[in-house]
Design a protein around this motif. Structure first.
Motif, PDB file in Angstrom:
ATOM      1  N   ARG A   1       0.852  -1.183   0.000  1.00  0.00           N
ATOM      2  CA  ARG A   1       0.000   0.000   0.000  1.00  0.00           C
ATOM      3  C   ARG A   1       0.899   1.247   0.000  1.00  0.00           C
ATOM      4  O   ARG A   1       1.918   1.280   0.688  1.00  0.00           O
ATOM      5  CB  ARG A   1      -0.906   0.037   1.234  1.00  0.00           C
ATOM      6  CG  ARG A   1      -1.921  -1.088   1.294  1.00  0.00           C
ATOM      7  CD  ARG A   1      -2.981  -0.926   0.222  1.00  0.00           C
ATOM      8  NE  ARG A   1      -4.009  -1.957   0.322  1.00  0.00           N
ATOM      9  CZ  ARG A   1      -3.951  -3.117  -0.295  1.00  0.00           C
ATOM     10  NH1 ARG A   1      -2.912  -3.421  -1.048  1.00  0.00           N
ATOM     11  NH2 ARG A   1      -4.934  -4.005  -0.163  1.00  0.00           N
ATOM     12  N   TRP A   2       0.496   2.233  -0.795  1.00  0.00           N
ATOM     13  CA  TRP A   2       1.249   3.483  -0.853  1.00  0.00           C
ATOM     14  C   TRP A   2       0.298   4.660  -0.670  1.00  0.00           C
ATOM     15  O   TRP A   2      -0.887   4.577  -0.985  1.00  0.00           O
ATOM     16  CB  TRP A   2       1.952   3.644  -2.204  1.00  0.00           C
ATOM     17  CG  TRP A   2       2.884   2.537  -2.563  1.00  0.00           C
ATOM     18  CD1 TRP A   2       4.194   2.407  -2.190  1.00  0.00           C
ATOM     19  CD2 TRP A   2       2.603   1.388  -3.378  1.00  0.00           C
ATOM     20  NE1 TRP A   2       4.734   1.262  -2.725  1.00  0.00           N
ATOM     21  CE2 TRP A   2       3.791   0.614  -3.455  1.00  0.00           C
ATOM     22  CE3 TRP A   2       1.477   0.936  -4.054  1.00  0.00           C
ATOM     23  CZ2 TRP A   2       3.863  -0.565  -4.174  1.00  0.00           C
ATOM     24  CZ3 TRP A   2       1.540  -0.244  -4.774  1.00  0.00           C
ATOM     25  CH2 TRP A   2       2.726  -0.977  -4.827  1.00  0.00           C
ATOM     26  N   SER A   3       0.840   5.772  -0.167  1.00  0.00           N
ATOM     27  CA  SER A   3       0.068   7.009  -0.017  1.00  0.00           C
ATOM     28  C   SER A   3       0.842   8.147  -0.653  1.00  0.00           C
ATOM     29  O   SER A   3       2.029   8.350  -0.352  1.00  0.00           O
ATOM     30  CB  SER A   3      -0.173   7.317   1.470  1.00  0.00           C
ATOM     31  OG  SER A   3      -1.062   6.387   2.045  1.00  0.00           O
ATOM     32  N   LEU A   4       0.159   8.902  -1.533  1.00  0.00           N
ATOM     33  CA  LEU A   4       0.744  10.065  -2.186  1.00  0.00           C
ATOM     34  C   LEU A   4      -0.081  11.284  -1.801  1.00  0.00           C
ATOM     35  O   LEU A   4      -1.313  11.269  -1.939  1.00  0.00           O
ATOM     36  CB  LEU A   4       0.748   9.905  -3.716  1.00  0.00           C
ATOM     37  CG  LEU A   4       1.828   9.015  -4.344  1.00  0.00           C
ATOM     38  CD1 LEU A   4       1.618   7.550  -3.971  1.00  0.00           C
ATOM     39  CD2 LEU A   4       1.834   9.168  -5.855  1.00  0.00           C
ATOM     40  N   PHE A   5       0.564  12.322  -1.310  1.00  0.00           N
ATOM     41  CA  PHE A   5      -0.123  13.509  -0.836  1.00  0.00           C
ATOM     42  C   PHE A   5       0.088  14.660  -1.826  1.00  0.00           C
ATOM     43  O   PHE A   5       1.226  14.977  -2.182  1.00  0.00           O
ATOM     44  CB  PHE A   5       0.375  13.908   0.552  1.00  0.00           C
ATOM     45  CG  PHE A   5       0.034  12.901   1.616  1.00  0.00           C
ATOM     46  CD1 PHE A   5      -1.147  13.019   2.335  1.00  0.00           C
ATOM     47  CD2 PHE A   5       0.873  11.835   1.881  1.00  0.00           C
ATOM     48  CE1 PHE A   5      -1.474  12.086   3.306  1.00  0.00           C
ATOM     49  CE2 PHE A   5       0.551  10.889   2.855  1.00  0.00           C
ATOM     50  CZ  PHE A   5      -0.632  11.025   3.574  1.00  0.00           C
ATOM     51  N   PHE A   6      -1.023  15.292  -2.224  1.00  0.00           N
ATOM     52  CA  PHE A   6      -0.997  16.352  -3.219  1.00  0.00           C
ATOM     53  C   PHE A   6      -1.502  17.667  -2.630  1.00  0.00           C
ATOM     54  O   PHE A   6      -2.332  17.680  -1.721  1.00  0.00           O
ATOM     55  CB  PHE A   6      -1.862  15.977  -4.422  1.00  0.00           C
ATOM     56  CG  PHE A   6      -1.300  14.863  -5.263  1.00  0.00           C
ATOM     57  CD1 PHE A   6      -0.572  15.146  -6.408  1.00  0.00           C
ATOM     58  CD2 PHE A   6      -1.501  13.535  -4.910  1.00  0.00           C
ATOM     59  CE1 PHE A   6      -0.047  14.119  -7.183  1.00  0.00           C
ATOM     60  CE2 PHE A   6      -0.982  12.498  -5.676  1.00  0.00           C
ATOM     61  CZ  PHE A   6      -0.254  12.803  -6.822  1.00  0.00           C
TER      62      PHE A   6
ATOM     63  N   LEU B   1       3.461  16.455  -2.827  1.00  0.00           N
ATOM     64  CA  LEU B   1       4.237  16.911  -1.674  1.00  0.00           C
ATOM     65  C   LEU B   1       5.077  15.794  -1.064  1.00  0.00           C
ATOM     66  O   LEU B   1       6.214  16.007  -0.657  1.00  0.00           O
ATOM     67  CB  LEU B   1       3.301  17.460  -0.588  1.00  0.00           C
ATOM     68  CG  LEU B   1       2.645  18.799  -0.836  1.00  0.00           C
ATOM     69  CD1 LEU B   1       1.725  19.135   0.328  1.00  0.00           C
ATOM     70  CD2 LEU B   1       3.679  19.892  -1.022  1.00  0.00           C
ATOM     71  N   PHE B   2       4.505  14.587  -0.994  1.00  0.00           N
ATOM     72  CA  PHE B   2       5.193  13.506  -0.294  1.00  0.00           C
ATOM     73  C   PHE B   2       4.597  12.171  -0.706  1.00  0.00           C
ATOM     74  O   PHE B   2       3.454  12.096  -1.151  1.00  0.00           O
ATOM     75  CB  PHE B   2       5.061  13.685   1.224  1.00  0.00           C
ATOM     76  CG  PHE B   2       5.852  12.692   2.034  1.00  0.00           C
ATOM     77  CD1 PHE B   2       7.228  12.617   1.911  1.00  0.00           C
ATOM     78  CD2 PHE B   2       5.222  11.835   2.911  1.00  0.00           C
ATOM     79  CE1 PHE B   2       7.964  11.688   2.636  1.00  0.00           C
ATOM     80  CE2 PHE B   2       5.941  10.912   3.656  1.00  0.00           C
ATOM     81  CZ  PHE B   2       7.312  10.853   3.506  1.00  0.00           C
ATOM     82  N   ALA B   3       5.374  11.109  -0.569  1.00  0.00           N
ATOM     83  CA  ALA B   3       4.900   9.753  -0.854  1.00  0.00           C
ATOM     84  C   ALA B   3       5.511   8.803   0.162  1.00  0.00           C
ATOM     85  O   ALA B   3       6.684   8.936   0.530  1.00  0.00           O
ATOM     86  CB  ALA B   3       5.286   9.331  -2.274  1.00  0.00           C
ATOM     87  N   THR B   4       4.737   7.840   0.614  1.00  0.00           N
ATOM     88  CA  THR B   4       5.224   6.881   1.598  1.00  0.00           C
ATOM     89  C   THR B   4       4.520   5.546   1.392  1.00  0.00           C
ATOM     90  O   THR B   4       3.687   5.397   0.511  1.00  0.00           O
ATOM     91  CB  THR B   4       4.995   7.396   3.034  1.00  0.00           C
ATOM     92  OG1 THR B   4       5.612   6.503   3.965  1.00  0.00           O
ATOM     93  CG2 THR B   4       3.520   7.530   3.361  1.00  0.00           C
ATOM     94  N   GLY B   5       4.854   4.561   2.224  1.00  0.00           N
ATOM     95  CA  GLY B   5       4.251   3.243   2.133  1.00  0.00           C
ATOM     96  C   GLY B   5       5.183   2.240   1.469  1.00  0.00           C
ATOM     97  O   GLY B   5       6.374   2.475   1.304  1.00  0.00           O
ATOM     98  N   GLY B   6       4.618   1.105   1.094  1.00  0.00           N
ATOM     99  CA  GLY B   6       5.415   0.045   0.489  1.00  0.00           C
ATOM    100  C   GLY B   6       5.905  -0.953   1.522  1.00  0.00           C
ATOM    101  O   GLY B   6       5.646  -0.834   2.720  1.00  0.00           O
ATOM    102  N   GLN B   7       6.653  -1.953   1.050  1.00  0.00           N
ATOM    103  CA  GLN B   7       7.101  -3.036   1.916  1.00  0.00           C
ATOM    104  C   GLN B   7       8.206  -2.619   2.873  1.00  0.00           C
ATOM    105  O   GLN B   7       8.337  -3.169   3.957  1.00  0.00           O
ATOM    106  CB  GLN B   7       7.593  -4.208   1.059  1.00  0.00           C
ATOM    107  CG  GLN B   7       6.492  -4.943   0.328  1.00  0.00           C
ATOM    108  CD  GLN B   7       7.030  -6.119  -0.461  1.00  0.00           C
ATOM    109  OE1 GLN B   7       7.888  -5.963  -1.321  1.00  0.00           O
ATOM    110  NE2 GLN B   7       6.532  -7.308  -0.164  1.00  0.00           N
TER     111      GLN B   7
ATOM    112  N   ALA C   1      -7.874  14.486   3.349  1.00  0.00           N
ATOM    113  CA  ALA C   1      -6.608  14.237   4.047  1.00  0.00           C
ATOM    114  C   ALA C   1      -5.627  15.372   3.799  1.00  0.00           C
ATOM    115  O   ALA C   1      -5.550  15.923   2.694  1.00  0.00           O
ATOM    116  CB  ALA C   1      -6.000  12.918   3.588  1.00  0.00           C
ATOM    117  N   ARG C   2      -4.865  15.722   4.817  1.00  0.00           N
ATOM    118  CA  ARG C   2      -3.857  16.767   4.710  1.00  0.00           C
ATOM    119  C   ARG C   2      -2.614  16.356   5.499  1.00  0.00           C
ATOM    120  O   ARG C   2      -2.692  15.613   6.481  1.00  0.00           O
ATOM    121  CB  ARG C   2      -4.376  18.102   5.277  1.00  0.00           C
ATOM    122  CG  ARG C   2      -5.473  18.753   4.455  1.00  0.00           C
ATOM    123  CD  ARG C   2      -4.994  19.183   3.078  1.00  0.00           C
ATOM    124  NE  ARG C   2      -6.028  19.878   2.342  1.00  0.00           N
ATOM    125  CZ  ARG C   2      -6.938  19.286   1.582  1.00  0.00           C
ATOM    126  NH1 ARG C   2      -6.951  17.961   1.477  1.00  0.00           N
ATOM    127  NH2 ARG C   2      -7.836  19.986   0.933  1.00  0.00           N
TER     128      ARG C   2
END
Length: 401
Positions: free
Chosen positions: A63-68, A74-80, A164-165
């Motif tokens: 699962r990944w999360s990308l914040f716009f 702005l940022f991306a996180t998640g993964g194994q 989400a912010r």
């Protein structure tokens, strides 16, 4: 990532879904799951509609999360390997933060970086390097997952959360060129024959003695040190200073000849802050451009509460969202904005929409009190308030929380 409504959206390269709508309209994907078949089209949709929020993407394993913000990433996180990535990137760019981590259900990395920049533990440039590295790795993993899905291996689904912010902004706006750069790296990774190989995998010696006879002494020492089954391709790229596709190409022949095996690694265990038995003091905020008023509030509440004092309401919005105060005291008048406007703005934040807000004013007439209620304030208190009034007000709201 379990939304209420599920809908499959296949984005075509020629005519992306809903791109004919005006940027002010909400795309169909809002509040629904959708299938991702072309990642670049999703990216185009974010920019076209200038969306702000969180794009959640995932397959059966990750699962990944990308914040716009306004269509910019702005940022991306998640993964194994979320914690491995953080340890690697902070070790490379911001060593002071390597031992600082947070709970996996939040975008804690961005919060840690924001606070560290504010506290001058690291520079903004260091924070941006960590963010850019995280974005690169997440986009690469997404590109691989979507490519494999196109080949019939798995499926990538997305969900858009427009509410989400992120807790603060470092203003690293990763534009289209960043995605294009990652696309090029992914293309090079495929060209050397590693399409189905994740750079999160780690090479481990299988025929160590035979390899010693095949390569020169310096290369053998380097491989012996790094290819121990505990360093991923990403780790090797950082350690050697080489581009990721070059690292993969260099090792691929040795893997095929049986000198190494590739193995999957578990993510490192997060190091979470120790929980203390003593309950933390409630946070109370006072926003006023008068130093005398701030000193008065500090003298009345500073011993019993964690007090946040701010002189500029607009610049302090991020601090209020981050600290989540139990009660906010807000001045009525500021040089460039009034307290009613600030109060209305605070009510639009999902974090502060229910926080008690007390407007401080020298004129607390019936009309002003009515205007304050319409703006979202809980009550109006006349200035200067006594220490007893301030303490009693806070205790009253805490008792009803």
């Amino acid at each position: 990532m379990s939304p209420n409504v599920e809908k499959v959206v296949t984005i075509q390269p020629v005519e992306p879904v809903n791109l004919r709508k005006q940027p002010s309209e909400k795309p169909e994907m809002s509040g629904q799951t959708f299938r991702v078949t072309h990642l670049s089209d999703v990216w185009t949709k974010m920019q076209t509609h200038r969306l702000s929020g969180e794009l959640q993407l995932g397959d059966s394993r990750q699962r990944w999360s990308l914040f716009f913000l306004g269509g910019r990433l702005l940022f991306a996180t998640g993964g194994q390997h979320r914690y491995r990535r953080w340890r690697r990137l902070t070790g490379q760019f911001a060593p002071a933060l390597q031992g600082v981590q947070g709970a996996p259900e939040t975008a804690w990395e961005y919060d840690v970086l924001t606070q560290a920049v504010e506290a001058r533990q690291i520079t903004q440039e260091q924070a941006q390097q960590v963010i850019r590295g995280a974005v690169t790795e997440v986009l690469f993993a997404l590109a691989q997952a979507v490519t494999l899905a196109q080949m019939g291996v798995g499926q990538v689904r997305g969900y858009w959360d427009g509410e989400a912010r992120l807790p603060g902004e470092l203003l690293l706006l990763v534009v289209t060129e960043e995605w294009r750069r990652v696309e090029q790296v992914w293309q090079q990774w495929q060209e050397v024959g590693l399409r189905a190989t994740s750079p999160d995998m780690a090479p481990q010696f299988h025929e160590k003695r035979r390899l010693e006879q095949r390569v020169n002494a310096q290369t053998y020492l380097t491989l012996s040190r790094l290819c121990d089954g505990q360093h991923t391709f990403w780790d090797l790229a950082v350690a050697t200073g080489a581009q990721l596709p070059l690292v993969g190409q260099s090792l691929l022949a040795l893997v095929r000849e049986g000198y190494f095996r590739l193995q999957e690694l578990e993510d490192v265990a997060p190091v979470l802050p120790e929980v203390t038995e003593s309950a933390p003091k409630p946070v109370v905020a006072c926003v006023d451009d008068s130093p005398a008023c701030l000193q008065n509030v500090a003298a009345a509440l500073g011993d019993q509460f964690n007090l946040v004092t701010l002189e500029d309401p607009l610049r302090g919005l991020g601090t209020l969202i981050k600290t989540r105060p139990a009660v906010i005291f807000l001045d009525w008048l500021f040089p460039q904005v009034n307290g009613l406007e600030v109060c209305s703005l605070l009510r639009k934040s999902p974090v502060l929409k229910d926080t008690p807000i007390v407007l401080l004013t020298a004129n607390g007439g019936i009309l002003d009190r009515a205007r304050a209620r319409l703006a979202g304030a809980n009550e109006v208190m006349e200035k200067p308030a006594t220490p007893e009034q301030l303490r009693a007000t806070v205790q009253r709201y805490l008792a009803t929380a």
